[in-house]
Design an enzyme around this catalytic site. Structure first.
Site, PDB file in Angstrom:
ATOM      1  N   ASP A  82       0.831  -1.199   0.000  1.00  0.00           N
ATOM      2  CA  ASP A  82       0.000   0.000   0.000  1.00  0.00           C
ATOM      3  C   ASP A  82       0.873   1.259   0.000  1.00  0.00           C
ATOM      4  O   ASP A  82       1.934   1.293   0.635  1.00  0.00           O
ATOM      5  CB  ASP A  82      -0.902  -0.028   1.245  1.00  0.00           C
ATOM      6  N   HIS A  83       0.434   2.290  -0.692  1.00  0.00           N
ATOM      7  CA  HIS A  83       1.033   3.634  -0.653  1.00  0.00           C
ATOM      8  C   HIS A  83       2.563   3.649  -0.595  1.00  0.00           C
ATOM      9  O   HIS A  83       3.148   3.966   0.441  1.00  0.00           O
ATOM     10  CB  HIS A  83       0.500   4.409   0.562  1.00  0.00           C
ATOM     11  N   HIS A 180      -7.958   8.987   5.076  1.00  0.00           N
ATOM     12  CA  HIS A 180      -7.338   7.920   5.864  1.00  0.00           C
ATOM     13  C   HIS A 180      -7.552   8.199   7.344  1.00  0.00           C
ATOM     14  O   HIS A 180      -7.642   9.349   7.769  1.00  0.00           O
ATOM     15  CB  HIS A 180      -5.836   7.860   5.565  1.00  0.00           C
ATOM     16  N   GLY A 181      -7.625   7.130   8.128  1.00  0.00           N
ATOM     17  CA  GLY A 181      -7.850   7.295   9.560  1.00  0.00           C
ATOM     18  C   GLY A 181      -9.333   7.227   9.879  1.00  0.00           C
ATOM     19  O   GLY A 181     -10.164   6.851   9.058  1.00  0.00           O
ATOM     20  N   HIS A 208     -10.119   4.416  -0.996  1.00  0.00           N
ATOM     21  CA  HIS A 208      -9.209   4.529   0.135  1.00  0.00           C
ATOM     22  C   HIS A 208      -9.948   5.154   1.314  1.00  0.00           C
ATOM     23  O   HIS A 208     -10.974   5.799   1.149  1.00  0.00           O
ATOM     24  CB  HIS A 208      -8.002   5.391  -0.241  1.00  0.00           C
ATOM     25  N   SER A 211     -12.098   3.027   6.624  1.00  0.00           N
ATOM     26  CA  SER A 211     -12.408   2.883   8.049  1.00  0.00           C
ATOM     27  C   SER A 211     -13.476   3.886   8.475  1.00  0.00           C
ATOM     28  O   SER A 211     -13.289   5.094   8.354  1.00  0.00           O
ATOM     29  CB  SER A 211     -11.147   3.103   8.895  1.00  0.00           C
ATOM     30  N   VAL A 231      -9.174  -0.961   4.166  1.00  0.00           N
ATOM     31  CA  VAL A 231      -9.541  -0.781   5.573  1.00  0.00           C
ATOM     32  C   VAL A 231      -8.294  -1.022   6.415  1.00  0.00           C
ATOM     33  O   VAL A 231      -7.671  -2.073   6.317  1.00  0.00           O
ATOM     34  CB  VAL A 231     -10.658  -1.748   6.011  1.00  0.00           C
ATOM     35  N   ALA A 232      -7.938  -0.033   7.235  1.00  0.00           N
ATOM     36  CA  ALA A 232      -6.718  -0.155   8.034  1.00  0.00           C
ATOM     37  C   ALA A 232      -6.955   0.272   9.475  1.00  0.00           C
ATOM     38  O   ALA A 232      -6.965  -0.555  10.393  1.00  0.00           O
ATOM     39  CB  ALA A 232      -5.591   0.666   7.408  1.00  0.00           C
ATOM     40  N   THR A 233      -7.161   1.570   9.694  1.00  0.00           N
ATOM     41  CA  THR A 233      -7.206   2.119  11.053  1.00  0.00           C
ATOM     42  C   THR A 233      -8.279   1.469  11.916  1.00  0.00           C
ATOM     43  O   THR A 233      -8.039   1.123  13.074  1.00  0.00           O
ATOM     44  CB  THR A 233      -7.450   3.639  10.990  1.00  0.00           C
TER      45      THR A 233
END
Length: 284
Positions: A82-83, A180-181, A208, A211, A231-233
């Site tokens: 990612d990124h 993001h976040g 992107h 979350s 999905v990350a945070t």
């Protein structure tokens, strides 16, 4: 199965009107959780790692764990970087066995983004893996990349079409108002823009900042053409909170299995729920 490129996986998602969940993982347990979720849900899966996680764990360790998960699984699994704006790290991950990479030159002028993305595509196509790129700038924080809200630029549909044509990129992450976040308020997604971009671009689109987006908004974005959702945070917080809960009840616990197992189970359940919202359950 073995790890697969996400290109056919996402092409099928776009054609079928659903979305594939792409989950950032930072530990073996997190990787196992999303892989087990995909198997149970009969869903295709994209496992992701950030540049920071590659530096922390090592691309070879991550790829080996992902390959083991794929070998145990009967559903298609891709491994995505990612990124990343560092070409050396991109090459390191390709050599380790990643089947998808994101070249992120969205902070550069358009022509420089085109040149960097084209370079990545030429390398990736030689080994049959996916390339994702970003146009516009998604706000918020992703690993060590910080984009202030006022600096976030929404992608222009005509530029998206030109970008895809000139680079040959396989998947595109256009900035459409997500961040993001975790959102401080209601996400301000430009759904009309998603539709216009999808009408001009033939490749799968990537959402992107997945979350905390309300389920109805995710479904609307998918219906308009989003084929991959990152999905990350949200998952990282859930995983950590499950560990904290164990220590709150058992402050002297010193067996990692006693707090990692509840965290893994919580993450697995959350991943299945994301797959349900994406419409990917039973699509493997």
């Amino acid at each position: 199965m073995t790890l697969v490129s996400s290109t056919p996986m996402l092409a099928a998602a776009r054609a079928g009107g659903y979305c594939v969940g792409a989950f950032n993982v930072h530990t073996l347990e997190m990787l196992q959780a999303v892989a087990e979720a995909a198997e149970e849900a009969r869903s295709p899966l994209i496992i992701q790692s950030t540049v920071g996680t590659v530096k922390h764990l090592g691309a070879d360790y991550i790829a080996a764990a992902a390959k083991a998960a794929a070998d145990r699984s009967s559903v298609p699994i891709a491994l995505h970087l990612d990124h990343c704006s560092d070409f050396c790290i991109i090459m390191q991950c390709i050599r380790a066995g990643y089947t998808s990479i994101m070249i992120d030159a969205s902070h550069d002028p358009f022509e420089e983004n085109v040149a960097a993305t084209r370079k990545a595509v030429e390398v990736a196509e030689a080994v049959g893996i996916n390339v994702e790129a970003e146009l516009g700038r998604v706000g918020g924080v992703e690993d060590d990349i910080v984009v202030d809200d006022r600096d976030a630029l929404l992608a222009d549909p005509d530029e998206c079409a030109e970008f895809v044509e000139r680079t040959g990129v396989h998947t595109l992450a256009p900035a459409i108002g997500t961040a993001h976040g975790i959102y401080k308020g209601e996400p301000n997604i430009d759904f009309e823009r998603i539709g216009r971009i999808a009408s001009k671009v033939g490749v799968p689109l990537v959402l992107h900042g997945g979350s905390g987006i309300p389920d109805n908004q995710v479904r609307r974005a998918v219906a308009l053409g989003m084929s991959k959702m990152n999905v990350a945070t949200e998952l990282r917080i859930l995983f950590s909170d499950a560990i904290k809960s164990v220590f709150a009840e058992y402050p002297d616990e010193n067996d990692p299995r006693k707090y990692m197992v509840p965290a893994k189970l919580a993450l697995k359940a959350a991943a299945i729920e994301k797959m349900r919202v994406c419409g990917s359950i039973g699509r493997a």
